[in-house]
Design a protein around this motif. Sequence first.
Motif, PDB file in Angstrom:
ATOM      1  N   GLY A  66       6.306  -8.013  -8.371  1.00  0.00           N
ATOM      2  CA  GLY A  66       7.694  -8.462  -8.308  1.00  0.00           C
ATOM      3  C   GLY A  66       8.230  -8.744  -6.910  1.00  0.00           C
ATOM      4  N   GLN A  67       7.433  -8.429  -5.875  1.00  0.00           N
ATOM      5  CA  GLN A  67       7.889  -8.674  -4.503  1.00  0.00           C
ATOM      6  C   GLN A  67       7.338 -10.018  -4.010  1.00  0.00           C
ATOM      7  OE1 GLN A  67       6.256  -6.023  -1.444  1.00  0.00           O
ATOM      8  NE2 GLN A  67       8.254  -5.984  -0.440  1.00  0.00           N
ATOM      9  N   ASP A  68       8.216 -10.898  -3.577  1.00  0.00           N
ATOM     10  CA  ASP A  68       7.784 -12.213  -3.108  1.00  0.00           C
ATOM     11  C   ASP A  68       7.338 -12.134  -1.643  1.00  0.00           C
ATOM     12  OD1 ASP A  68       7.327 -14.814  -2.443  1.00  0.00           O
ATOM     13  OD2 ASP A  68       9.369 -15.530  -2.871  1.00  0.00           O
ATOM     14  N   LEU A  69       6.028 -12.246  -1.433  1.00  0.00           N
ATOM     15  CA  LEU A  69       5.480 -12.080  -0.079  1.00  0.00           C
ATOM     16  C   LEU A  69       5.892 -13.198   0.866  1.00  0.00           C
ATOM     17  CD1 LEU A  69       1.815 -10.809  -0.653  1.00  0.00           C
ATOM     18  CD2 LEU A  69       3.979  -9.639  -1.012  1.00  0.00           C
ATOM     19  N   ARG A  78       2.217  -6.653   7.050  1.00  0.00           N
ATOM     20  CA  ARG A  78       1.141  -5.722   7.429  1.00  0.00           C
ATOM     21  C   ARG A  78       1.092  -4.534   6.472  1.00  0.00           C
ATOM     22  NH1 ARG A  78       1.774  -7.553  12.652  1.00  0.00           N
ATOM     23  NH2 ARG A  78       3.563  -6.231  13.111  1.00  0.00           N
ATOM     24  N   LYS A  79       2.255  -4.057   6.046  1.00  0.00           N
ATOM     25  CA  LYS A  79       2.307  -2.940   5.093  1.00  0.00           C
ATOM     26  C   LYS A  79       1.756  -3.355   3.741  1.00  0.00           C
ATOM     27  CE  LYS A  79       6.185  -0.534   7.121  1.00  0.00           C
ATOM     28  NZ  LYS A  79       7.555  -1.020   7.260  1.00  0.00           N
ATOM     29  N   VAL A  80       2.179  -4.520   3.279  1.00  0.00           N
ATOM     30  CA  VAL A  80       1.733  -5.002   1.969  1.00  0.00           C
ATOM     31  C   VAL A  80       0.221  -5.219   1.968  1.00  0.00           C
ATOM     32  CG1 VAL A  80       1.849  -6.973   0.385  1.00  0.00           C
ATOM     33  CG2 VAL A  80       3.945  -6.056   1.401  1.00  0.00           C
ATOM     34  N   ARG A  81      -0.318  -5.681   3.103  1.00  0.00           N
ATOM     35  CA  ARG A  81      -1.759  -5.988   3.166  1.00  0.00           C
ATOM     36  C   ARG A  81      -2.628  -4.743   3.026  1.00  0.00           C
ATOM     37  NH1 ARG A  81      -0.953  -9.780   7.641  1.00  0.00           N
ATOM     38  NH2 ARG A  81      -0.674 -11.846   6.735  1.00  0.00           N
ATOM     39  N   LYS A  82      -2.069  -3.561   3.290  1.00  0.00           N
ATOM     40  CA  LYS A  82      -2.838  -2.324   3.064  1.00  0.00           C
ATOM     41  C   LYS A  82      -3.212  -2.181   1.600  1.00  0.00           C
ATOM     42  CE  LYS A  82      -1.386   0.558   6.902  1.00  0.00           C
ATOM     43  NZ  LYS A  82       0.043   0.534   7.262  1.00  0.00           N
TER      44      LYS A  82
END
Length: 232
Positions: A66-69, A78-82
């Motif tokens: 649901g979060q649009d990157l 960088r956080k999402v890529r973890k």
Amino acid sequence: MIKLSHIKKVYDTPAGPLPALKDVSLTIADGEIYGIIGLSGAGKSTLVRCINMLERPTAGTVEIDGQDLTKLDDSQLRKVRKNIGMIFQQFNLLSSATVYDNVAFPLKLAGIDKKTISQKVEPLLEMVGLENKAGQYPSQLSGGQKQRVGIARALASDPKILLCDEATSALDPQTTQSILKLIKDINKKLNITVVIITHEMQVIKDICDKVAVIDHGIIAEKGTVIKVFTEP
Ligand code: ADP
Ligand code: ADP
């Protein structure tokens, strides 16, 4: 869930704008193994790199849970890529680092302490069957072993998603089978969503639940593997 909506990617090249993805929409459910197949130049790599925003789409949205990157800045990304691990055709290992240090690398970058790192790395090496190779260098390993290091490194930050960019294309058929089996085991055991791009039909048939066929930047067909690859 991964939801790509109307993704367009145009590269600026000396010869002018190059539309690599034209209008791609794709939904990948949690826990699925999703294959993307197409000829060289079809746009597979561009598409998979849009999922972790290594490439920013020219238009369209990339939603993960649901979060649009596409709305995030670099530090948020960088956080999402973890949560997104990736493995590559050429493995992309650090040649001057041991197996252990290759797997530990993302954790060191994240500033995690040595004890926590070793508590993480050792079980990962065991999981990929390399517990006896921790001190070796990539040049001492076979292709299959190198990809096992790549997989362990990709899993080090506990991702929810594993992206595989032609991950078995440099391997012989037998080694391909063992790597695909490992990826399937990881998908089941850790409940990780897997996205596999490949030009090899057999890879799709062996482990994918769903498949999208991409051709010149357009999804030509998508659905369950059985539906897409069964003659009407
Ligand atoms: P595939 O993975 O299916 O081989 P790619 O996504 O790598 O396809 O490439 C799709 C098209 O985009 C190709 O025409 C390729 O030459 C072009 N392309 C890919 N990456 C770049 C880039 N960084 N700059 C310019 N053109 C690119
Ligand atoms: P650093 O290089 O940051 O000082 P450590 O003190 O944790 O790292 O470890 C020294 C070296 O020993 C590491 O670079 C690594 O190659 C190796 N090493 C650490 N733990 C293990 C292990 N469990 N198995 C194999 N090699 C290890």
